[in-house]
Design an enzyme around this catalytic site. Structure first.
Site, PDB file in Angstrom:
ATOM      1  N   LYS A 243       1.340 -10.367   0.727  1.00 12.20           N
ATOM      2  CA  LYS A 243       1.690  -9.453   1.745  1.00 12.20           C
ATOM      3  C   LYS A 243       0.659  -8.358   1.409  1.00 12.20           C
ATOM      4  O   LYS A 243       0.996  -7.420   0.509  1.00 12.20           O
ATOM      5  CB  LYS A 243       2.984  -9.255   1.909  1.00 12.20           C
ATOM      6  CG  LYS A 243       3.118  -8.103   3.060  1.00 12.20           C
ATOM      7  CD  LYS A 243       4.461  -7.746   3.256  1.00 12.20           C
ATOM      8  CE  LYS A 243       4.776  -6.696   4.597  1.00 12.20           C
ATOM      9  NZ  LYS A 243       6.033  -6.414   4.780  1.00 12.20           N
TER      10      LYS A 243
ATOM     11  N   TYR B 117       3.550  -8.759  -2.868  1.00 17.58           N
ATOM     12  CA  TYR B 117       3.554  -7.604  -2.021  1.00 17.58           C
ATOM     13  C   TYR B 117       2.925  -6.183  -2.280  1.00 17.58           C
ATOM     14  O   TYR B 117       3.336  -5.531  -3.342  1.00 17.58           O
ATOM     15  CB  TYR B 117       5.390  -7.333  -1.460  1.00 17.58           C
ATOM     16  CG  TYR B 117       5.338  -6.217  -0.194  1.00 17.58           C
ATOM     17  CD1 TYR B 117       4.229  -5.936   0.507  1.00 17.58           C
ATOM     18  CD2 TYR B 117       6.655  -5.743   0.025  1.00 17.58           C
ATOM     19  CE1 TYR B 117       4.218  -4.909   1.383  1.00 17.58           C
ATOM     20  CE2 TYR B 117       6.587  -4.709   0.883  1.00 17.58           C
ATOM     21  CZ  TYR B 117       5.446  -4.282   1.958  1.00 17.58           C
ATOM     22  OH  TYR B 117       5.570  -3.481   2.831  1.00 17.58           O
TER      23      TYR B 117
ATOM     24  N   THR C  83      11.457  -3.789   2.794  1.00 15.06           N
ATOM     25  CA  THR C  83      11.540  -2.405   3.096  1.00 15.06           C
ATOM     26  C   THR C  83      12.330  -2.217   4.412  1.00 15.06           C
ATOM     27  O   THR C  83      13.075  -1.479   4.795  1.00 15.06           O
ATOM     28  CB  THR C  83      10.198  -1.963   3.301  1.00 15.06           C
ATOM     29  OG1 THR C  83       9.516  -2.262   1.910  1.00 15.06           O
ATOM     30  CG2 THR C  83      10.262  -0.283   3.355  1.00 15.06           C
TER      31      THR C  83
ATOM     32  N   ILE D 223       3.357 -10.449   8.102  1.00 16.88           N
ATOM     33  CA  ILE D 223       4.782 -10.408   7.933  1.00 16.88           C
ATOM     34  C   ILE D 223       4.823  -9.230   8.685  1.00 16.88           C
ATOM     35  O   ILE D 223       4.620  -8.091   8.406  1.00 16.88           O
ATOM     36  CB  ILE D 223       4.898 -10.116   6.415  1.00 16.88           C
ATOM     37  CG1 ILE D 223       4.543 -11.725   5.766  1.00 16.88           C
ATOM     38  CG2 ILE D 223       6.272  -9.767   6.200  1.00 16.88           C
ATOM     39  CD1 ILE D 223       4.699 -11.536   4.137  1.00 16.88           C
TER      40      ILE D 223
ATOM     41  N   ARG E  68       3.574   2.951  -0.649  1.00 13.91           N
ATOM     42  CA  ARG E  68       4.995   3.389  -0.894  1.00 13.91           C
ATOM     43  C   ARG E  68       4.969   3.030  -2.467  1.00 13.91           C
ATOM     44  O   ARG E  68       6.042   3.422  -3.062  1.00 13.91           O
ATOM     45  CB  ARG E  68       5.732   2.137  -0.292  1.00 13.91           C
ATOM     46  CG  ARG E  68       6.176   2.466   1.057  1.00 13.91           C
ATOM     47  CD  ARG E  68       7.133   1.393   1.783  1.00 13.91           C
ATOM     48  NE  ARG E  68       7.415   1.590   3.091  1.00 13.91           N
ATOM     49  CZ  ARG E  68       8.414   2.357   3.558  1.00 13.91           C
ATOM     50  NH1 ARG E  68       9.076   2.928   2.713  1.00 13.91           N
ATOM     51  NH2 ARG E  68       8.703   2.488   4.954  1.00 13.91           N
TER      52      ARG E  68
ATOM     53  N   TYR F 134       6.945   3.641  -8.742  1.00 13.01           N
ATOM     54  CA  TYR F 134       7.457   4.787  -9.386  1.00 13.01           C
ATOM     55  C   TYR F 134       7.000   4.871 -10.973  1.00 13.01           C
ATOM     56  O   TYR F 134       6.257   5.696 -11.657  1.00 13.01           O
ATOM     57  CB  TYR F 134       9.074   5.071  -9.596  1.00 13.01           C
ATOM     58  CG  TYR F 134       9.180   6.337  -9.962  1.00 13.01           C
ATOM     59  CD1 TYR F 134       8.936   7.673  -9.307  1.00 13.01           C
ATOM     60  CD2 TYR F 134       9.778   6.419 -11.401  1.00 13.01           C
ATOM     61  CE1 TYR F 134       9.255   8.778  -9.763  1.00 13.01           C
ATOM     62  CE2 TYR F 134       9.989   7.587 -11.753  1.00 13.01           C
ATOM     63  CZ  TYR F 134       9.967   8.704 -11.131  1.00 13.01           C
ATOM     64  OH  TYR F 134      10.321  10.177 -11.506  1.00 13.01           O
TER      65      TYR F 134
END
Length: 296
Positions: free
Chosen positions: A166, A137, A48, A208, A142, A111
């Protein structure tokens, strides 16, 4: 450190662009070298923070190849190949594996909002398609969905090459459940610089990092002190750097990370739409924060 294949301090590096907002591969290589020499144990490429949504597959390939050429063999190179289409991710991972990267990072599909079973099957399909290690992740802010601890643990137990997560959920009960229930060789990294010490207190491996683009040595010191059990020193160093950890997120990442690199004399270009450059006021506040913490 010797028991951690990726170490404790991993930076998700920004993606440098030129004035036309095309890939600046020379600068990407210079940045990778700078980050390794600054103390990073491994690098995430095109996450990202690396503007993965606006760097398309052929450009990602170029970027991965450039970073491997610059620092491959010095530290592990973890390529972000995750997408919200399982078939595309599997195919892309197969292509990227040929470039000499050391591992993959794969984000929770965004999404399309799959249920937990869909998340399991998505990551299972990727794991079954490659021999390379995979870092999961989880970032609900997000992706709009959270991968629950049970799903993460199921994947960790069922697939030897799913080796880490992560975690950027901010849910410390969930993070503790993953750490406590994980196989011995599965590790948890903080996905937020500011949450690193609390997660390491629970047994997390490290971070991270975003701030690692700007102050890798400072963040490395914090995680190493924590790993050594010197919590008082780690807390003091962490508190001193916290204003910048949070200040970099005044607006959407990586707008201010790129601005910070420019302020320290290592410009990496602008950001691609729909992101926009830092405003003069944001830049001024950032510079003040950087001076306050001793980075500028």
């Amino acid at each position: 450190m010797s028991q951690l294949r990726f170490g404790r301090m991993i930076t998700a590096m920004v993606t440098p662009f030129n004035d036309a907002l095309e890939l600046d591969l020379d600068r990407a290589q210079e940045l990778a070298v700078r980050l390794v020499e600054g103390g990073n144990d491994a690098l995430i490429v095109n996450g990202t923070t690396g503007e993965s949504p606006t760097v398309f597959y052929p450009q990602k390939i170029e970027l991965f190849r450039a970073v491997v050429s610059a620092v491959g063999g010095r530290v592990p190179i973890i390529a972000n190949v995750g997408d919200n289409c399982t078939a595309d991710t599997v195919q892309f991972a197969s292509d990227v594996a040929k470039l000499g990267v050391d591992a993959f990072m794969c984000v929770v599909p965004y999404y399309n909002k799959p249920p937990q079973e869909g998340l399991y099957r998505h990551f299972a399909a990727i794991a079954e398609s490659t021999e390379l290690p995979i870092v999961l992740y989880n970032i609900p802010g997000r992706c709009s969905i959270n991968m629950e601890a049970e799903t993460t643990l199921r994947l960790a137990r069922d697939f030897e090459n799913i080796v880490a997560v992560k975690e950027a959920s901010g849910n410390f009960d969930q993070i503790k459940a993953i750490i406590d229930g994980a196989p011995e060789d599965f590790v948890v990294y903080s996905g937020d610089d500011s949450a690193t010490l609390p997660i390491m207190r629970l047994g997390g491996a490290g971070v991270i990092s975003t701030i690692g683009n700007v102050a890798p040595g400072r963040m490395k010191e914090i995680v190493e002190l924590a790993a050594a059990g010197d919590w008082a020193a780690a807390e003091a160093k962490n508190e001193a750097l916290m204003p910048l950890m949070t200040g970099l997120f005044e607006t959407a990442n990586p707008i201010l990370v790129k601005e910070a690199l420019s302020l320290v004399g290592f410009p990496v270009g602008g950001v691609r739409l729909p992101l926009v450059p830092a405003t003069p006021a944001q830049s001024e506040r950032l510079a003040n924060t950087m001076r306050e913490v001793g980075v500028l």
